[in-house]
Scaffold this motif. Structure first.
Motif, PDB file in Angstrom:
ATOM      1  N   GLU A  85      13.649  32.654 -28.824  1.00 23.84           N
ATOM      2  CA  GLU A  85      12.803  33.168 -29.898  1.00 23.84           C
ATOM      3  C   GLU A  85      13.629  34.063 -30.808  1.00 23.84           C
ATOM      4  N   PRO A  86      13.398  33.962 -32.116  1.00 23.62           N
ATOM      5  CA  PRO A  86      14.164  34.816 -33.042  1.00 23.62           C
ATOM      6  C   PRO A  86      13.885  36.285 -32.782  1.00 23.62           C
ATOM      7  N   PHE A  87      14.918  37.094 -32.963  1.00 28.56           N
ATOM      8  CA  PHE A  87      14.780  38.538 -32.712  1.00 28.56           C
ATOM      9  C   PHE A  87      13.970  39.185 -33.824  1.00 28.56           C
ATOM     10  N   GLU A  88      12.974  39.967 -33.426  1.00 35.68           N
ATOM     11  CA  GLU A  88      12.182  40.725 -34.387  1.00 35.68           C
ATOM     12  C   GLU A  88      12.796  42.116 -34.531  1.00 35.68           C
ATOM     13  N   PRO A  89      13.129  42.527 -35.740  1.00 34.02           N
ATOM     14  CA  PRO A  89      13.718  43.854 -35.922  1.00 34.02           C
ATOM     15  C   PRO A  89      12.813  44.946 -35.376  1.00 34.02           C
ATOM     16  N   GLU A  90      13.439  45.968 -34.843  1.00 30.38           N
ATOM     17  CA  GLU A  90      12.718  47.114 -34.295  1.00 30.38           C
ATOM     18  C   GLU A  90      12.585  48.175 -35.380  1.00 30.38           C
TER      19      GLU A  90
ATOM     20  N   ARG B 267      14.859  57.104 -38.531  1.00 34.15           N
ATOM     21  CA  ARG B 267      16.152  57.716 -38.212  1.00 34.15           C
ATOM     22  C   ARG B 267      16.947  57.897 -39.493  1.00 34.15           C
ATOM     23  N   ALA B 268      18.022  58.650 -39.397  1.00 37.10           N
ATOM     24  CA  ALA B 268      18.891  58.858 -40.557  1.00 37.10           C
ATOM     25  C   ALA B 268      19.545  57.547 -40.964  1.00 37.10           C
ATOM     26  N   ALA B 269      19.742  57.373 -42.269  1.00 36.92           N
ATOM     27  CA  ALA B 269      20.448  56.204 -42.799  1.00 36.92           C
ATOM     28  C   ALA B 269      21.086  56.610 -44.117  1.00 36.92           C
TER      29      ALA B 269
ATOM     30  N   ARG C 200      10.681  63.334 -44.057  1.00 34.69           N
ATOM     31  CA  ARG C 200      11.525  62.535 -44.955  1.00 34.69           C
ATOM     32  C   ARG C 200      12.455  61.579 -44.205  1.00 34.69           C
ATOM     33  N   THR C 201      12.340  61.476 -42.898  1.00 34.27           N
ATOM     34  CA  THR C 201      13.217  60.592 -42.133  1.00 34.27           C
ATOM     35  C   THR C 201      13.045  59.155 -42.608  1.00 34.27           C
ATOM     36  N   PRO C 202      14.122  58.444 -42.954  1.00 27.26           N
ATOM     37  CA  PRO C 202      13.983  57.080 -43.462  1.00 27.26           C
ATOM     38  C   PRO C 202      13.307  56.137 -42.467  1.00 27.26           C
ATOM     39  N   TYR C 203      12.573  55.166 -43.011  1.00 32.70           N
ATOM     40  CA  TYR C 203      12.027  54.064 -42.217  1.00 32.70           C
ATOM     41  C   TYR C 203      13.111  53.001 -42.121  1.00 32.70           C
ATOM     42  N   VAL C 204      13.470  52.633 -40.905  1.00 31.51           N
ATOM     43  CA  VAL C 204      14.580  51.702 -40.682  1.00 31.51           C
ATOM     44  C   VAL C 204      14.123  50.577 -39.764  1.00 31.51           C
ATOM     45  N   GLU C 205      14.444  49.345 -40.128  1.00 33.84           N
ATOM     46  CA  GLU C 205      14.316  48.217 -39.207  1.00 33.84           C
ATOM     47  C   GLU C 205      15.721  47.856 -38.767  1.00 33.84           C
ATOM     48  N   GLN C 206      15.926  47.743 -37.452  1.00 34.04           N
ATOM     49  CA  GLN C 206      17.277  47.534 -36.930  1.00 34.04           C
ATOM     50  C   GLN C 206      17.313  46.374 -35.949  1.00 34.04           C
ATOM     51  N   ASP C 207      18.503  45.773 -35.826  1.00 36.66           N
ATOM     52  CA  ASP C 207      18.667  44.627 -34.927  1.00 36.66           C
ATOM     53  C   ASP C 207      18.903  45.111 -33.501  1.00 36.66           C
ATOM     54  N   GLU C 208      19.180  44.146 -32.609  1.00 39.80           N
ATOM     55  CA  GLU C 208      19.302  44.486 -31.189  1.00 39.80           C
ATOM     56  C   GLU C 208      20.487  45.393 -30.894  1.00 39.80           C
TER      57      GLU C 208
ATOM     58  N   GLY D 169      21.224  47.918 -32.922  1.00 37.74           N
ATOM     59  CA  GLY D 169      20.946  49.175 -33.596  1.00 37.74           C
ATOM     60  C   GLY D 169      21.423  49.232 -35.028  1.00 37.74           C
ATOM     61  N   ARG D 170      21.866  48.114 -35.588  1.00 35.68           N
ATOM     62  CA  ARG D 170      22.318  48.086 -36.976  1.00 35.68           C
ATOM     63  C   ARG D 170      21.120  47.919 -37.905  1.00 35.68           C
ATOM     64  N   ALA D 171      21.073  48.694 -38.959  1.00 41.46           N
ATOM     65  CA  ALA D 171      19.958  48.622 -39.903  1.00 41.46           C
ATOM     66  C   ALA D 171      19.968  47.290 -40.641  1.00 41.46           C
ATOM     67  N   VAL D 172      18.798  46.659 -40.714  1.00 39.76           N
ATOM     68  CA  VAL D 172      18.651  45.426 -41.494  1.00 39.76           C
ATOM     69  C   VAL D 172      17.683  45.632 -42.659  1.00 39.76           C
ATOM     70  N   TYR D 173      17.044  46.794 -42.722  1.00 42.86           N
ATOM     71  CA  TYR D 173      16.153  47.155 -43.824  1.00 42.86           C
ATOM     72  C   TYR D 173      15.980  48.665 -43.775  1.00 42.86           C
ATOM     73  N   VAL D 174      16.058  49.308 -44.936  1.00 41.64           N
ATOM     74  CA  VAL D 174      15.903  50.759 -44.989  1.00 41.64           C
ATOM     75  C   VAL D 174      15.043  51.124 -46.200  1.00 41.64           C
ATOM     76  N   GLU D 175      14.058  51.983 -45.971  1.00 45.18           N
ATOM     77  CA  GLU D 175      13.278  52.520 -47.082  1.00 45.18           C
ATOM     78  C   GLU D 175      13.233  54.035 -46.923  1.00 45.18           C
ATOM     79  N   HIS D 176      13.481  54.730 -48.021  1.00 39.26           N
ATOM     80  CA  HIS D 176      13.568  56.184 -47.990  1.00 39.26           C
ATOM     81  C   HIS D 176      12.304  56.820 -48.548  1.00 39.26           C
ATOM     82  N   HIS D 177      11.803  57.823 -47.853  1.00 43.20           N
ATOM     83  CA  HIS D 177      10.582  58.518 -48.265  1.00 43.20           C
ATOM     84  C   HIS D 177      10.923  59.787 -49.036  1.00 43.20           C
TER      85      HIS D 177
END
Length: 269
Positions: free
Chosen positions: A5-10, A14-16, A196-204, A206-214
């Motif tokens: 099954e394809p990996f779903e980002p977590e 966290r800081a980015a 203000r901690t960024p919203y991060v989606e990361q791979d298995e 722990g590398r960020a694959v999507y980042v949105e800053h608040h």
């Protein structure tokens, strides 16, 4: 053999930093541009200028100025995606340039067509001379995804001519206190508006694959002022009765109760 099954980002908070955010978001938009345009292309249209999921149209809002005054104006669209806004601007007689970080998004701009330049570049290092544009705009482009918004704002101010206007829309900061759900489950506060901690989606790994800053509303205003702009308006579009579309956490239910988009109208003295 059964395919894994394809990996779903977590999802994590966290800081980015700037480099990680840029790399992650360039990759995310390149991977997801096709799905994004398929899912939202009908709503966005090919040559419509929409400021956000509420459907506020520049043809009616005139946040860049009256449509008749756009003729002959040099306009930079930042985070252009498939360049729908630039295409609308061109139809008003403006001379737009559409810029995006994602190569795949710009391929969709090419597919739809339009007689204006397409530029792949980072909004924090705009490849244009000082005072190259009369106007700049960004509908959910760049600003929500960068770690240093002041850097982007200063770059935009640099390429604007004196008296130029920059209008940009972002996720309304209050939405960060609520779950990103369109139904009733998205109506209860689940986090601090002031986190203000960024919203991060990361791979298995722990590398960020999507980042949105608040940023809070106050942060956005201070960023604008620190960049040398003058804030002349802040628009919080109400959800219109005709719009029955759900888009991520945006929906008629939530839109009738809390703002989903904030639009900042800034001018360069």
């Amino acid at each position: 053999m059964q395919e894994p099954e394809p990996f779903e980002p977590e999802a994590a908070r966290r800081a980015a930093g700037g480099a990680e955010s840029s790399r992650a978001n360039r990759g995310w938009w390149d991977r997801n541009a096709d799905e994004y345009q398929t899912e939202h292309g009908a709503f966005l249209g090919d040559d419509r200028f929409v400021w956000g999921p509420e459907g506020l149209d520049e043809a009616e809002a005139e946040l860049l100025g009256p449509s008749e005054d756009l003729t002959g104006r040099d306009v930079l669209e930042i985070g252009a995606g498939a360049a729908q806004c630039a295409r609308w601007l061109a139809a008003q007689g403006a001379r737009p340039v559409a810029l995006d970080l994602s190569h795949r998004q710009l391929q969709h701009a090419l597919r739809i067509g339009g007689a204006f330049p397409l530029v792949q570049a980072d909004a924090g290092a705009l490849p244009f001379r000082d005072a190259s544009f009369d106007l700049a705009c960004s509908a959910y482009g760049a600003l929500p995804f960068v770690a240093d918004p002041v850097l982007v704002l200063r770059e935009v101010r640099r390429v604007l001519r004196p008296g130029g206007r920059f209008v940009f829309s972002v996720t309304h900061p209050v939405r960060w206190a609520f779950p990103d759900e369109p139904g009733s489950e998205g109506l209860s506060v689940s986090g601090s508006y002031f986190d203000r901690t960024p919203y991060v989606e990361q791979d298995e790994r722990g590398r960020a694959v999507y980042v949105e800053h608040h940023r809070t509303l106050g942060d956005r205003v201070r960023d604008i002022v620190a960049s040398g702009f003058r804030l002349v308006d802040l628009v919080e579009p109400e959800w219109p009765a005709w719009n029955t579309t759900e888009w991520g956490g945006w929906s008629p239910l939530r839109g009738s109760l809390i703002p989903g988009t904030a639009i900042f109208v800034c001018e360069r003295d």
